[in-house]
Design a protein around this motif. Structure first.
Motif, PDB file in Angstrom:
ATOM      1  N   TYR A  90      -7.405  -1.940  -5.668  1.00  0.00           N
ATOM      2  CA  TYR A  90      -5.996  -2.222  -5.891  1.00  0.00           C
ATOM      3  C   TYR A  90      -5.411  -3.786  -5.913  1.00  0.00           C
ATOM      4  O   TYR A  90      -5.782  -4.387  -4.971  1.00  0.00           O
ATOM      5  CB  TYR A  90      -5.036  -1.252  -4.875  1.00  0.00           C
ATOM      6  CG  TYR A  90      -3.659  -1.460  -5.158  1.00  0.00           C
ATOM      7  CD1 TYR A  90      -2.933  -1.344  -6.081  1.00  0.00           C
ATOM      8  CD2 TYR A  90      -2.874  -2.035  -3.834  1.00  0.00           C
ATOM      9  CE1 TYR A  90      -1.532  -1.641  -6.113  1.00  0.00           C
ATOM     10  CE2 TYR A  90      -1.607  -2.224  -4.013  1.00  0.00           C
ATOM     11  CZ  TYR A  90      -0.884  -1.862  -4.933  1.00  0.00           C
ATOM     12  OH  TYR A  90       0.533  -2.322  -5.153  1.00  0.00           O
ATOM     13  N   ARG A 107      -8.202   5.473   1.503  1.00  0.00           N
ATOM     14  CA  ARG A 107      -9.259   4.405   1.763  1.00  0.00           C
ATOM     15  C   ARG A 107     -10.113   5.126   3.284  1.00  0.00           C
ATOM     16  O   ARG A 107     -11.131   4.767   3.422  1.00  0.00           O
ATOM     17  CB  ARG A 107      -8.298   3.288   2.163  1.00  0.00           C
ATOM     18  CG  ARG A 107      -9.129   2.144   3.020  1.00  0.00           C
ATOM     19  CD  ARG A 107      -8.302   1.021   3.154  1.00  0.00           C
ATOM     20  NE  ARG A 107      -7.942   0.183   2.075  1.00  0.00           N
ATOM     21  CZ  ARG A 107      -6.464   0.009   1.823  1.00  0.00           C
ATOM     22  NH1 ARG A 107      -5.743   0.832   2.228  1.00  0.00           N
ATOM     23  NH2 ARG A 107      -6.108  -0.627   0.683  1.00  0.00           N
ATOM     24  N   MET A 140      -2.779   5.701  -0.906  1.00  0.00           N
ATOM     25  CA  MET A 140      -3.787   4.815  -0.782  1.00  0.00           C
ATOM     26  C   MET A 140      -4.492   4.832   0.526  1.00  0.00           C
ATOM     27  O   MET A 140      -5.786   4.704   0.689  1.00  0.00           O
ATOM     28  CB  MET A 140      -3.205   3.579  -1.073  1.00  0.00           C
ATOM     29  CG  MET A 140      -2.895   3.349  -2.539  1.00  0.00           C
ATOM     30  SD  MET A 140      -2.401   1.719  -2.888  1.00  0.00           S
ATOM     31  CE  MET A 140      -1.508   1.716  -4.435  1.00  0.00           C
ATOM     32  N   MET A 141      -3.776   4.862   1.579  1.00  0.00           N
ATOM     33  CA  MET A 141      -4.351   4.672   2.842  1.00  0.00           C
ATOM     34  C   MET A 141      -5.220   6.196   3.286  1.00  0.00           C
ATOM     35  O   MET A 141      -6.131   5.906   3.980  1.00  0.00           O
ATOM     36  CB  MET A 141      -3.330   4.580   4.002  1.00  0.00           C
ATOM     37  CG  MET A 141      -2.489   3.258   3.980  1.00  0.00           C
ATOM     38  SD  MET A 141      -1.314   2.959   5.437  1.00  0.00           S
ATOM     39  CE  MET A 141      -0.075   4.225   4.826  1.00  0.00           C
ATOM     40  N   THR A 171       1.057  -1.158  -0.064  1.00  0.00           N
ATOM     41  CA  THR A 171      -0.195   0.089   0.018  1.00  0.00           C
ATOM     42  C   THR A 171       0.877   1.267   0.072  1.00  0.00           C
ATOM     43  O   THR A 171       2.020   0.926  -0.101  1.00  0.00           O
ATOM     44  CB  THR A 171      -0.935  -0.073   1.086  1.00  0.00           C
ATOM     45  OG1 THR A 171      -1.980   1.113   1.074  1.00  0.00           O
ATOM     46  CG2 THR A 171      -0.084   0.167   2.548  1.00  0.00           C
ATOM     47  N   THR A 172       0.252   2.308   0.010  1.00  0.00           N
ATOM     48  CA  THR A 172       0.928   3.565  -0.107  1.00  0.00           C
ATOM     49  C   THR A 172       0.320   4.538   0.903  1.00  0.00           C
ATOM     50  O   THR A 172      -1.031   4.419   1.045  1.00  0.00           O
ATOM     51  CB  THR A 172       1.169   4.341  -1.296  1.00  0.00           C
ATOM     52  OG1 THR A 172      -0.257   4.856  -1.774  1.00  0.00           O
ATOM     53  CG2 THR A 172       1.582   3.223  -2.317  1.00  0.00           C
TER      54      THR A 172
END
Length: 256
Positions: free
Chosen positions: A84, A76, A72-73, A68-69
């Motif tokens: 993804y 989310r 992305m977190m 993850t990045t």
């Protein structure tokens, strides 16, 4: 018999020892110096530890799939979920890699992380648009946060050469194609190909790949599946650009 008179002992004088300087003054001046030295040592150890962990993190991402990045977190947390799935570069159509490089960083194979010609052109235009390379975008997306703050730009400038030195160009592009956002909550070629065209990334046509590449600068404002006039025009340019970098060898660093 004559007795010799005994020598009388001279009265002993008490010798006074020289007074030593008060230790309290010396201790009080030495204590702050010792405390500051210990604090500096702790700070240096902390900085060294952070740098070492960061270097290990960069090296690890040179071969493991990115789980993850930070971005992305963040997405989310805001939107509840994201789409993804990591896929290796060999599971993507070569036209996608060429299209994205032609669209985002045509000199990707020839620079060391910073495209100085693009930076000079952006300065002449009075804008930073178009100056960021694929390597810089990978560093921003994989390790840092989004935004235009000076601390982030400084860290990006430090980490970008490290990535260029420790990763292959093919790996940099593989990571980029997996973690780039193609629509709100849609990250990577696998999710984008299936969301927009209902196929896997290995089945993309040159036109579909170009439409995906055309939305990358503004993925939340453009749609690859239902392209507007601008995306259609931009995709046509990207198709030509992808053919050009293949013909002149500028795609050689990531082609099989």
């Amino acid at each position: 018999m004559v007795k010799t008179p005994k020598k009388s002992k001279a009265p002993q004088r008490k010798t006074t020892k020289p007074k030593k300087p008060a230790k309290s003054v010396a201790k009080s001046s030495a204590a702050p110096r010792g405390f500051l030295a210990r604090q500096r040592l702790r700070v240096l150890r902390l900085v060294f530890g952070v740098c070492l962990l960061g270097f290990i993190w960069i090296l690890a991402y040179s071969f493991i799939p990115i789980p993850t990045t930070p971005y992305m977190m963040s997405e989310r947390r805001e939107n509840g979920d994201i789409d993804y799935q990591w896929v290796p570069l060999e599971s993507m159509a070569p036209v996608l890699a060429r299209a994205v490089v032609a669209a985002e960083d045509a000199n990707f194979c020839t620079h060391w992380g910073f495209d100085l010609n693009a930076i000079r052109a952006a300065i002449d235009d009075g804008s930073g648009r178009g100056a960021s390379t694929i390597t810089q975008q990978v560093v921003k997306n994989a390790f840092l946060w989004h935004g235009r703050s000076w601390p982030r730009k400084a860290l990006e400038a430090i980490v970008t050469p490290i990535v260029e030195l420790t990763w292959t160009k093919r790996r940099i592009l593989e990571v980029y194609l997996n973690i780039a956002e193609f629509d709100q909550g849609i990250f990577g070629a696998e999710a984008a190909a299936r969301a927009y065209f209902g196929v896997g990334p290995e089945e993309l046509t040159a036109q579909q790949a170009a439409q995906l590449a055309a939305v990358l600068p503004a993925p939340k404002l453009r749609n690859a599946g239902r392209p507007g006039p601008f995306v259609r025009r931009r995709a046509a340019q990207i198709v030509d650009g992808a053919a050009t970098i293949q013909a002149d060898g500028r795609s050689g660093c990531f082609e099989d």
